[in-house]
Design a protein around this motif. Structure first.
Motif, PDB file in Angstrom:
ATOM      1  N   ILE A 246     -11.396   9.700 -32.377  1.00  0.00           N
ATOM      2  CA  ILE A 246     -10.895   9.095 -33.611  1.00  0.00           C
ATOM      3  C   ILE A 246      -9.485   9.608 -33.915  1.00  0.00           C
ATOM      4  CG2 ILE A 246     -11.175   9.092 -36.134  1.00  0.00           C
ATOM      5  CD1 ILE A 246     -14.206   8.899 -35.642  1.00  0.00           C
ATOM      6  N   LYS A 247      -9.298  10.888 -33.743  1.00  0.00           N
ATOM      7  CA  LYS A 247      -7.982  11.492 -33.973  1.00  0.00           C
ATOM      8  C   LYS A 247      -6.935  10.887 -33.044  1.00  0.00           C
ATOM      9  CE  LYS A 247      -5.833  16.104 -34.050  1.00  0.00           C
ATOM     10  NZ  LYS A 247      -6.108  17.557 -33.860  1.00  0.00           N
ATOM     11  N   ALA A 248      -7.297  10.715 -31.771  1.00  0.00           N
ATOM     12  CA  ALA A 248      -6.361  10.142 -30.798  1.00  0.00           C
ATOM     13  C   ALA A 248      -6.033   8.689 -31.127  1.00  0.00           C
ATOM     14  CB  ALA A 248      -6.945  10.244 -29.392  1.00  0.00           C
ATOM     15  N   LEU A 249      -6.995   7.965 -31.688  1.00  0.00           N
ATOM     16  CA  LEU A 249      -6.800   6.544 -31.978  1.00  0.00           C
ATOM     17  C   LEU A 249      -5.920   6.293 -33.197  1.00  0.00           C
ATOM     18  CD1 LEU A 249     -10.408   5.263 -31.213  1.00  0.00           C
ATOM     19  CD2 LEU A 249      -8.325   4.627 -29.989  1.00  0.00           C
ATOM     20  N   MET A 250      -5.579   7.341 -33.919  1.00  0.00           N
ATOM     21  CA  MET A 250      -4.702   7.173 -35.079  1.00  0.00           C
ATOM     22  C   MET A 250      -3.291   6.744 -34.683  1.00  0.00           C
ATOM     23  SD  MET A 250      -6.434   7.526 -37.811  1.00  0.00           S
ATOM     24  CE  MET A 250      -7.787   6.748 -36.921  1.00  0.00           C
ATOM     25  N   HIS A 251      -2.987   6.806 -33.398  1.00  0.00           N
ATOM     26  CA  HIS A 251      -1.668   6.382 -32.914  1.00  0.00           C
ATOM     27  C   HIS A 251      -1.722   4.990 -32.286  1.00  0.00           C
ATOM     28  CE1 HIS A 251      -0.417  10.506 -33.636  1.00  0.00           C
ATOM     29  NE2 HIS A 251      -1.422  10.928 -32.896  1.00  0.00           N
ATOM     30  N   HIS A 252      -2.837   4.285 -32.489  1.00  0.00           N
ATOM     31  CA  HIS A 252      -3.001   2.985 -31.842  1.00  0.00           C
ATOM     32  C   HIS A 252      -3.235   1.879 -32.873  1.00  0.00           C
ATOM     33  CE1 HIS A 252      -3.106   4.250 -27.552  1.00  0.00           C
ATOM     34  NE2 HIS A 252      -3.354   5.412 -28.117  1.00  0.00           N
ATOM     35  N   ASN A 253      -3.385   0.667 -32.372  1.00  0.00           N
ATOM     36  CA  ASN A 253      -3.406  -0.523 -33.216  1.00  0.00           C
ATOM     37  C   ASN A 253      -4.622  -0.626 -34.138  1.00  0.00           C
ATOM     38  OD1 ASN A 253      -4.637  -0.885 -30.499  1.00  0.00           O
ATOM     39  ND2 ASN A 253      -5.314  -2.826 -31.343  1.00  0.00           N
ATOM     40  N   ILE A 254      -5.680   0.115 -33.841  1.00  0.00           N
ATOM     41  CA  ILE A 254      -6.905  -0.013 -34.649  1.00  0.00           C
ATOM     42  C   ILE A 254      -7.003   1.070 -35.723  1.00  0.00           C
ATOM     43  CG2 ILE A 254      -8.232  -1.174 -32.857  1.00  0.00           C
ATOM     44  CD1 ILE A 254      -9.485   1.602 -32.277  1.00  0.00           C
ATOM     45  N   ARG A 255      -5.913   1.758 -35.982  1.00  0.00           N
ATOM     46  CA  ARG A 255      -5.921   2.850 -36.959  1.00  0.00           C
ATOM     47  C   ARG A 255      -6.468   2.405 -38.310  1.00  0.00           C
ATOM     48  NH1 ARG A 255      -0.643   6.450 -38.800  1.00  0.00           N
ATOM     49  NH2 ARG A 255      -0.905   6.264 -41.032  1.00  0.00           N
ATOM     50  N   SER A 256      -5.949   1.322 -38.853  1.00  0.00           N
ATOM     51  CA  SER A 256      -6.370   0.879 -40.185  1.00  0.00           C
ATOM     52  C   SER A 256      -7.851   0.521 -40.218  1.00  0.00           C
ATOM     53  CB  SER A 256      -5.540  -0.327 -40.629  1.00  0.00           C
ATOM     54  OG  SER A 256      -4.188   0.055 -40.804  1.00  0.00           O
ATOM     55  N   ALA A 257      -8.329  -0.151 -39.178  1.00  0.00           N
ATOM     56  CA  ALA A 257      -9.745  -0.528 -39.128  1.00  0.00           C
ATOM     57  C   ALA A 257     -10.644   0.698 -39.075  1.00  0.00           C
ATOM     58  CB  ALA A 257      -9.999  -1.420 -37.915  1.00  0.00           C
ATOM     59  N   LEU A 258     -10.217   1.705 -38.325  1.00  0.00           N
ATOM     60  CA  LEU A 258     -11.013   2.932 -38.238  1.00  0.00           C
ATOM     61  C   LEU A 258     -11.049   3.667 -39.567  1.00  0.00           C
ATOM     62  CD1 LEU A 258     -10.407   4.820 -34.861  1.00  0.00           C
ATOM     63  CD2 LEU A 258     -12.585   4.265 -35.941  1.00  0.00           C
ATOM     64  N   LEU A 259      -9.900   3.777 -40.223  1.00  0.00           N
ATOM     65  CA  LEU A 259      -9.842   4.474 -41.509  1.00  0.00           C
ATOM     66  C   LEU A 259     -10.692   3.744 -42.548  1.00  0.00           C
ATOM     67  CD1 LEU A 259      -6.056   5.460 -41.720  1.00  0.00           C
ATOM     68  CD2 LEU A 259      -7.994   6.941 -41.194  1.00  0.00           C
ATOM     69  N   THR A 260     -10.599   2.420 -42.567  1.00  0.00           N
ATOM     70  CA  THR A 260     -11.411   1.638 -43.504  1.00  0.00           C
ATOM     71  C   THR A 260     -12.896   1.849 -43.234  1.00  0.00           C
ATOM     72  OG1 THR A 260      -9.669  -0.035 -43.677  1.00  0.00           O
ATOM     73  CG2 THR A 260     -11.884  -0.686 -44.350  1.00  0.00           C
ATOM     74  N   GLY A 261     -13.265   1.852 -41.960  1.00  0.00           N
ATOM     75  CA  GLY A 261     -14.664   2.065 -41.592  1.00  0.00           C
ATOM     76  C   GLY A 261     -15.170   3.437 -41.994  1.00  0.00           C
ATOM     77  N   LEU A 262     -14.350   4.456 -41.809  1.00  0.00           N
ATOM     78  CA  LEU A 262     -14.750   5.818 -42.184  1.00  0.00           C
ATOM     79  C   LEU A 262     -14.984   5.930 -43.688  1.00  0.00           C
ATOM     80  CD1 LEU A 262     -12.335   7.929 -39.942  1.00  0.00           C
ATOM     81  CD2 LEU A 262     -14.836   7.879 -39.785  1.00  0.00           C
ATOM     82  N   VAL A 263     -14.107   5.340 -44.454  1.00  0.00           N
ATOM     83  CA  VAL A 263     -14.245   5.389 -45.912  1.00  0.00           C
ATOM     84  C   VAL A 263     -15.536   4.689 -46.349  1.00  0.00           C
ATOM     85  CG1 VAL A 263     -13.257   4.632 -48.106  1.00  0.00           C
ATOM     86  CG2 VAL A 263     -11.772   5.599 -46.335  1.00  0.00           C
ATOM     87  N   LYS A 264     -15.837   3.547 -45.756  1.00  0.00           N
ATOM     88  CA  LYS A 264     -17.066   2.815 -46.120  1.00  0.00           C
ATOM     89  C   LYS A 264     -18.318   3.628 -45.802  1.00  0.00           C
ATOM     90  CE  LYS A 264     -15.316  -1.924 -45.775  1.00  0.00           C
ATOM     91  NZ  LYS A 264     -15.410  -3.210 -45.027  1.00  0.00           N
TER      92      LYS A 264
END
Length: 419
Positions: A246-264
């Motif tokens: 997840i940390k590594a993916l913060m530099h890629h195109n799905i960052r916003s989707a991952l952050l939104t998913g974590l918050v939910k």
């Protein structure tokens, strides 16, 4: 004209091949075992010398018998070992091409796909595929074109053998490197492993995804659901690898989707908790197992991820705040279903309070001074000291920070925070 020695060598070769052609299962098994013992580690030229320049004739017989008999398991392990001597021989590239041209790759993949396949046979089949993949990009592409990624990924997900799992993982990693045409296919194959039932397979897939990630320019959206689903694991080693990815993916195109998913995930719905509840827990005597429900393990891991990402960079911290993470963290702290979720959420929220004056202001207003001081004094034990009224205040909070920014800076400078 052949010399006498050359003619004798040819006669020996023909006698050897005739013995193989006419031999029954026992005879061929003995020939294979003798060949394996006497020729281990020989180079291509040495094998040709051994067979009077007719090594390919014996290899052709081995591959033919392999294709005809692999479904029945006849001397399968010995056959694969004998073939590996040819394929792994230094300066033996002609053997590799001959094996591939007769459909050797497809046969190896079919061996992996057989139900109730012996572990030793799977090891040898993977070993041969590894030899081929390590021999250059051309062979990697041929394996991928033969639907090899799917077969190897299924082996990783379904085998019960630790050694076979590790071999499959290493092979997928090899196929992803130096193979730009198919690296995305390997990446998607690894994602497909994540929902499997094996924690070890999940861990290996996550580790390999981290390695492959640097070469992948954009990540498919399917990884978001699969990765967030892995957070339900009760195995900390799997959770650790998931958080690192997840940390590594913060530099890629799905960052916003991952952050939104974590918050939910910090505020699971009633439907989610009911869906994840094992039937055995309906027994009153099993009530003590409630903290181990996967959905609450996922909630705790999401809180841990929020804390980790908030500390990673001011940009991530601000994005999380704008996604209403404060509201969701307060809910997780007050929801007394899972102690570790409460603890992880408290730690994440304290960091955000110390980081952002906006967060501090809204949290203090939402929960009151007394509860705020309890949170800041010892977040790790807050869940044990608050009463039911305080828990209800946290659960029913109405914090909505983005509507109340008024142009104020969202995150303090590092020197000002002094944390």
């Amino acid at each position: 004209m052949c010399s006498v020695k050359e003619q004798e060598a040819i006669n020996r070769l023909m006698a050897f091949l005739q013995e193989w052609d006419n031999g029954n299962k026992t005879t061929r098994s003995n020939i294979l075992n003798d060949f394996i013992i006497l020729n281990q580690g020989k180079t291509g030229p040495e094998l040709e010398q051994e067979f009077s320049q007719g090594g390919s004739l014996f290899l052709a017989r081995l591959t033919t018998w392999l294709r005809l008999s692999f479904m029945f398991g006849t001397c399968l392990n010995e056959l694969l070992q004998a073939i590996s001597i040819f394929l792994s021989a230094a300066s033996g590239s002609p053997y590799l091409l001959e094996f591939v041209e007769v459909g050797g790759i497809l046969t190896l993949l079919e061996i992996l796909g057989l139900k109730e396949q012996k572990e030793e046979n799977m090891r040898e089949a993977l070993n041969l595929l590894q030899i081929l993949a390590s021999s250059g990009r051309k062979f990697k592409e041929l394996i991928c074109e033969s639907y090899g990624v799917r077969g190897i990924a299924e082996t990783l997900a379904m085998t019960r053998s630790e050694e076979v799992r590790e071999q499959a993982q290493q092979l997928l990693e090899c196929l992803a490197q130096g193979n730009p045409k198919y690296q995305n296919q390997v990446y998607k194959g690894l994602i497909a492993v994540l929902p499997c039932a094996s924690p070890k397979a999940q861990q290996l897939a996550l580790q390999t995804l981290q390695i492959v990630q640097s070469a992948v320019k954009s990540s498919p959206s399917s990884i978001v659901e699969a990765l967030l689903g892995v957070l339900q694991t009760m195995h900390l080693e799997v959770q650790y690898e998931a958080l690192q990815l997840i940390k590594a993916l913060m530099h890629h195109n799905i960052r916003s989707a991952l952050l939104t998913g974590l918050v939910k995930l910090l505020k699971p719905s009633l439907k989610d908790t009911e869906k994840s509840r094992p039937k055995i827990l309906d027994d009153p005597s099993m009530s003590l197992l409630l903290p181990s429900l996967p959905v609450f393990m996922q909630q705790a891991a999401a809180a841990k991820a929020v804390s980790m990402l908030s500390q990673e960079s001011p940009d991530l911290c601000e994005e999380l705040i704008r996604l209403q993470v404060v509201h969701h963290l307060l809910y997780a702290i007050g929801n007394q279903e899972h102690a570790d979720s409460q603890r992880q959420a408290s730690l994440a929220l304290v960091y955000l309070v110390q980081t952002s004056p906006i967060v501090e202001e809204h949290v203090r207003t939402a929960i009151g001074e007394t509860l705020f001081q309890l949170l800041m004094t010892n977040p790790e034990t807050l869940y044990m000291t608050m009463d039911l009224i305080q828990a209800e205040i946290l659960i029913s909070n109405k914090v909505n920070i983005p509507e109340s920014l008024h142009g104020k800076p969202l995150v303090r400078e590092a020197a000002e925070r002094n944390i």
